[in-house]
Design an enzyme around this catalytic site. Sequence first.
Site, short mmCIF file in Angstrom:
data_model
loop_
_atom_site.label_atom_id
_atom_site.label_comp_id
_atom_site.label_asym_id
_atom_site.label_seq_id
_atom_site.Cartn_x
_atom_site.Cartn_y
_atom_site.Cartn_z
N GLU A 38 44.67 32.18 -28.25
CA GLU A 38 44.92 32.98 -27.04
C GLU A 38 46.18 33.84 -27.12
O GLU A 38 46.25 34.91 -26.50
CB GLU A 38 45.03 32.06 -25.81
CG GLU A 38 43.72 31.49 -25.32
CD GLU A 38 43.32 30.20 -26.01
OE1 GLU A 38 42.40 29.55 -25.49
OE2 GLU A 38 43.91 29.85 -27.05
N GLU A 73 39.22 23.87 -26.08
CA GLU A 73 39.79 23.20 -24.89
C GLU A 73 38.74 22.34 -24.19
O GLU A 73 39.02 21.22 -23.76
CB GLU A 73 40.35 24.26 -23.94
CG GLU A 73 41.60 24.93 -24.51
CD GLU A 73 42.17 26.00 -23.60
OE1 GLU A 73 43.15 25.73 -22.92
OE2 GLU A 73 41.61 27.11 -23.57
#
Length: 725
Positions: A139, A119
């Site tokens: 995640e 990210e």
Amino acid sequence: MGSKNKGRTMIEVGADGVAVITIINPPVNSLSLDVLQSLKESYEEALRRDDVKAIVLTGANGKFSGGFDITAFGGIQAGNVEQPKPGYISVEILSDTLEAARKPSVAAIDSLALGGGLEISMVCHARISTPTAQLGLPELQLGLIPGFGGTQRLPRLVGLTKSLEMMLRSKPVKGEEAHGLGLVDAVVSSDELINTARRWALDILARRKPWVASLYKTDKIEALGEAREILNFAREQVRKQAPNLKHPLVCIDVIEEGIVAGPKAGLWKEAEAFQGLLKSDTCKSLIHIFFALRGTSKVPGITDRGLVPKEVKKVAVVGGGLMGSGIATALILSNYTVILKEVNEKFLEAGISRVKANLQSRVKKGKMTQEKFEKTISLLKGVLDYERFRDVDMVIEAAIEDVSLKQQIFADLEKYCPPHCILASNTSTIDLNLIGEKTKSQDRIVGAHFFSPAHIMPLLEIVRTKQTSPRIIVDLLDVGKKIKKTPIIVGNCTGFAVNRMFFPYTQAGLFLVEHGSDVYQIDQVITKFGMPVGPFRLADLVGFGVAIATGMQLVENFPERTYKSMLIPIMQEDNRAGETTGKGFYLYDNKRKANPDPELNKYIEKSRSISGVAVDPKFVKLSEEEIVEMIFFPVVNEACRVLAEGIAVKAADLDIAAVMGMGFPPYRGGIMFWADSLGSKYIYSRLDKWSKMYGEFFKPCAFLAERAANGTPLSAPMELAKSRL
């Protein structure tokens, strides 16, 4: 930039005017709150300084970043660590400071950029990667969604379909593929990485390369109508495949928000959703499993002695049946030389054919080339006697569950194998002291209990007796790791941890059925709870022969707390032995599809009359919750005994045993973690009530009674529980 022990970043400015900011937080440069704060400060410094024209972001020691520091989640969940306000990281630091910077930045990715690591790289204006670096957003495996803008930037870089696959399946891509997708802008070797990134950053500044803010890219996003179709299809798949999970649907909603209302709105929705999910039971359960998995190979008094595992090169497997051939497959897949022994040519040929079939199925699925198949199968040699055992480093006995046969095999192994050789048995229930009774080698006898199919199931129970040498356990742990199994170390008793803990699972089902519950409703409720199969479908899969043999061992050893039903033996007498014979509790068509059998009732009525049990109207109308409790609370009770007797080192090991050995849903955290979510007092009160009504099978054990009386969690360490007393 913070103390030496904390994670930090470091800034170095070269003569070319490029500031290289390095993330330093070994071993994988995880993004703790310290690192993120330090990253913000380093960026602000680079933006202030007149000698800095552009920025390269990288990680120390050849690793970009493995993502957010998962240990911090536990602290936030427990309330020990203050949670940053929503949007502080994803909007204030990453979007408003890094992405909106007046100076261009390039991420130089080596080894891995996972979760928050990827990210952060997507916030940079370009990404350069090595060909084999892993890039992904895993995640969802922790019950969360990407929380640093990943739900907004990944679809804009690789398109909606691929980004959904990467997020919902937690599927990483390698650098080469990432380049083809547009996730990275160039692929270079590790040696060239930083210099290429520096030049790229200066080229962006000079407008020779595009200056792109990923958040505002639109060329990869489909038109709204088409995007909604893709998202709705993904929702349907999630509801089918994971009906008990909410967070994959939340992820899809957050992606949709960014497409419909714009990326900034998407970022805020992501930040809010992430904070909500972090407090969910699913997230707490999956984070518990994450750490429990990493703790299984740590055993006080064994793995803390500094013993270095000796190299095992050659392994012999005795028995080429379903288990033996599966074990041999797992070993040759990890480049071990294997000797497979059988009693005659026919059995040996069948065993080798099974191994070949296991490998061929990998070839068919594209997981193995034909060349690799040939090379792998060449590691296997079949024999009919023990002569070739004289130089093996380890033997795994996988013969049928017959005590005298196993005793004879171990007496022979002692004669033929070298003195350093590990003597392991794959028995699933028989006491190892009994197996090694006729040998003088008790110090090197150990259990290596694989689960079927052995080359696929991830769990390996390593069973130690009081005599087993710590060195033998350390060596077997090393082999387990190399053949990609998750080992749990357990003490020696009938059934060890998994089979002992779960023997009440099918027995509780039989109890319910004889008292009036429906076989198919029980299986349906238990699969809805999250188990891969219910107790009756499991009995069919395992086969009644194995079910009876295992059951007999447990009935003999724990007579006072077994529910004795004749239902399975009655069915077996009538040539029903489970799936292999085409009928058991279910009828099976030629595609092995299970269908209910209307004839089942006659067997149930016969077994009721033998047990002297009448149908109780209460059991005909049990709620789903009551079925789950009556099936699983006896399992929790037995797990408590396993802990109290020291068979398992810690409750978390039993959680892993339940998840990996029996398919207990990981999003419930394992058997003991789930039990603690209900509370020891509640479980005790239910079992106590049932034992008074229906007998010893449900009687709560002393450990459970003690924990309930003191309000102590079942998974609290023994010392802690005692200190509370």
